[in-house]
Design a protein around this motif. Structure first.
Motif, short mmCIF file in Angstrom:
data_model
loop_
_atom_site.label_atom_id
_atom_site.label_comp_id
_atom_site.label_asym_id
_atom_site.label_seq_id
_atom_site.Cartn_x
_atom_site.Cartn_y
_atom_site.Cartn_z
N TRP A 66 58.01 43.91 29.87
CA TRP A 66 57.98 44.33 28.40
C TRP A 66 57.43 43.32 27.47
CZ3 TRP A 66 58.42 49.00 27.09
CH2 TRP A 66 59.17 49.97 28.03
N ARG A 95 54.33 42.73 24.31
CA ARG A 95 54.20 43.63 23.20
C ARG A 95 53.23 44.65 23.50
NH1 ARG A 95 57.15 40.29 20.35
NH2 ARG A 95 56.62 38.18 19.45
N MET A 125 55.30 47.22 25.04
CA MET A 125 56.10 48.10 24.00
C MET A 125 55.40 48.95 22.92
SD MET A 125 58.76 45.04 23.51
CE MET A 125 60.03 45.98 22.18
N VAL A 126 54.16 48.54 22.42
CA VAL A 126 53.65 49.46 21.77
C VAL A 126 53.13 50.80 22.26
CG1 VAL A 126 51.38 49.61 20.44
CG2 VAL A 126 52.78 47.55 20.17
N ALA A 131 56.36 52.83 22.70
CA ALA A 131 56.87 53.17 21.04
C ALA A 131 56.09 54.37 20.47
CB ALA A 131 56.95 51.75 20.22
N ILE A 132 54.78 54.26 20.74
CA ILE A 132 53.84 55.11 20.03
C ILE A 132 54.09 56.74 20.94
CG2 ILE A 132 51.30 55.97 19.46
CD1 ILE A 132 50.84 52.99 19.14
N LEU A 149 56.62 57.57 22.94
CA LEU A 149 57.86 58.00 22.56
C LEU A 149 58.03 58.73 21.25
CD1 LEU A 149 60.83 58.50 23.74
CD2 LEU A 149 61.33 56.46 22.81
N SER A 150 57.56 58.03 20.19
CA SER A 150 57.75 58.42 18.80
C SER A 150 57.05 59.83 18.57
CB SER A 150 57.26 57.45 17.83
OG SER A 150 58.02 56.22 17.93
N THR A 191 64.45 42.67 22.90
CA THR A 191 64.08 42.28 21.74
C THR A 191 63.81 40.94 21.67
OG1 THR A 191 66.52 41.65 21.26
CG2 THR A 191 65.74 43.88 20.76
#
Length: 471
Positions: A390, A392, A395-396, A399-400, A402-403, A469
């Motif tokens: 994990w 960055r 993670m990006v 995130a994109i 999934l969103s 995090t």
């Protein structure tokens, strides 16, 4: 089971070894029990989404019984492709095939509220998608680079998230009951809750067959309670035939761009899942890596089994992961044991009364079972994501994907101006999330600036590669 009662360790690891029938038959039926509920549930969900009536007086009700019947028959046939093989088709390993949950988020938008007339388009997509799936067998090994755990874990998680709403709706009384006083009643939730509690109790406090069949036995417990509450009707069982053969082109074939594209894209994901299952079987049961011939044969069988299913009114087939775990648990690698289970499934598929009995299960009882099953799909996806580093960059990407995927699924009206075909595919959630993750993973360089590739640690710490995090 004790290995000494079955054979030597070397025999148990040999796919061609057959234990004595007194042991092989129970082992084969155990494989069927492990997958039975998951195999017939997609047919009930798709029929419910299409608007088929669940009462014996509904004109569409026999169609649902037929689809349940075919789910059993063609799961058995596809399993025989894997265990016995036909030329290059089949891995000749103890692989159990069954109706795939992965395609449900694609199928529901294609049939939603359209009745039996929409099933023909579904079957056209299944036929073409199955042939495409078989074609992938020619080079599936070289495509695995495009689907690392970041992508596959996201897709599996999205499949589960897309289905949990269905589980809640069923437990509350089913889609037709939404807006009525009965929807979400204490009686409905009591029945669903009993299924969940019995399933959890058996899974964690029982052993052997009781633990393996926890979901099935949980459904039986809920069914008994529902029967005592007067929620079960056997009218459809008496009307069903005692024997019936599969009917070619039962729902017809209609080829639409949305269905074909959707099934072909999901077949790619399903093919890679099968590769993982084959590898899991050979490692867990025989302590070795799967050969290229086994992986190719399994992919061919996956696709061919799905294509034939579409011709006769059944849903897509894929290898069942729960049976991979069963092989590791029993230590029995015999493909002939699974062949016995396949023959049992085919026999059930030839008796419509079996499908009619399954159709008497109240929707609330089924809801309790699928809440557990769909939750496990999400958990499986999260488990796959634990193998991701994990940083960055990842993670990006996550995130994109999934969103956008989950967001479009939750708010389909946001794409109301798109053509209907693209709207159906985009609002499934699964396909946009998968495509975005695949493209970004291939397009974004692995070697980024130090701050982009640094592992994100702290906060919800667990495995070194599974933390999330950092300020």
């Amino acid at each position: 089971m004790n290995d000494s009662s079955l054979g030597t360790v070397e025999q148990l690891r040999d796919p061609n070894y057959t234990p004595p029938l007194t042991q092989a038959v129970p082992l084969g039926i155990q494989h069927v029990l492990a997958m039975f509920v998951s195999n017939v549930t997609p047919a009930i969900i798709v029929c419910g989404a299409a608007g088929f009536g669940f009462g014996s007086n509904s004109p569409d009700f026999p169609q649902m019984i037929y689809m349940i019947q075919m789910s059993m028959f063609f799961a058995g046939l596809a399993t025989l492709f894997q265990t016995i093989g036909v030329g290059p088709v089949g891995a000749k390993l103890p692989i159990v095939q069954g109706t795939s949950f992965a395609f449900i988020p694609i199928m529901i938008p294609l049939v939603a509220g359209k009745g039996v007339d929409a099933i023909g388009a579904l079957m056209g997509g299944i036929l073409v998608g199955g042939l495409f799936h078989a074609f992938l067998g020619l080079f599936i090994g070289r495509l695995r680079f495009a689907l690392p755990p970041l992508v596959t874990g996201l897709v599996v998680t999205m499949i589960g998230l897309a289905l949990v709403k269905v589980g809640i709706q069923y437990a509350a009384g089913g889609v037709p009951a939404i807006g009525t006083e009965e929807y979400g009643s204490l009686q409905n939730w009591t029945v669903a809750g009993i299924v969940i509690l019995v399933t959890l109790g058996l899974k964690f406090f029982a052993r052997g067959m009781l633990s393996v069949s926890a979901v099935l036995l949980g459904l039986v417990a809920g069914y008994v309670v529902a029967f005592l509450m007067g929620m079960v009707s056997f009218a459809s069982v008496g009307q069903a035939a005692s024997f019936a053969l599969p009917d070619p082109f039962h729902f017809g074939l209609d080829f639409t761009f949305a269905a074909i594209l959707g099934f072909c894209l999901m077949s790619f994901v399903s093919a890679v899942e099968t590769v993982g299952d084959v590898s899991g079987i050979t490692k867990g049961g025989a302590g070795r890596e799967a050969t290229n011939a086994e992986i190719q044969g399994a992919t061919y069988a996956d696709g061919l089994g799905t294509a034939i299913s579409g011709l006769f009114g059944a849903l897509p087939n894929t290898s069942f992961s729960q049976n991979v775990g069963l092989i590791a648990m029993t230590g029995v690698m015999s493909r002939h044991v699974v062949t016995i289970g396949a023959l049992f499934l085919i026999l059930c598929g030839l008796v419509p009364k079996v499908g009619a009995i399954i159709s008497t299960v109240p929707i609330e009882v089924l809801g309790g079972g699928v809440i557990v099953m769909f939750g496990m799909v999400v958990a499986a996806g999260i488990s796959m994501l634990s193998d991701v580093t994990w940083n960055r960059r990842n993670m990006v990407i996550f995130a994109i994907a999934l969103s956008l995927g989950l967001g479009l699924q939750l708010e389909p009206g946001a794409l109301q101006h798109l053509p209907s075909t693209l709207r159906v595919l985009a609002t499934s959630g699964i396909l946009p999330a998968a495509l975005i993750a695949i493209v970004l993973n291939l397009a974004l360089p692995e070697e980024l600036a130090a701050e982009a590739t640094e592992e994100v640690t702290g906060g919800l710490s667990g495995r070194q590669t599974g933390s999330f995090t950092k300020d």
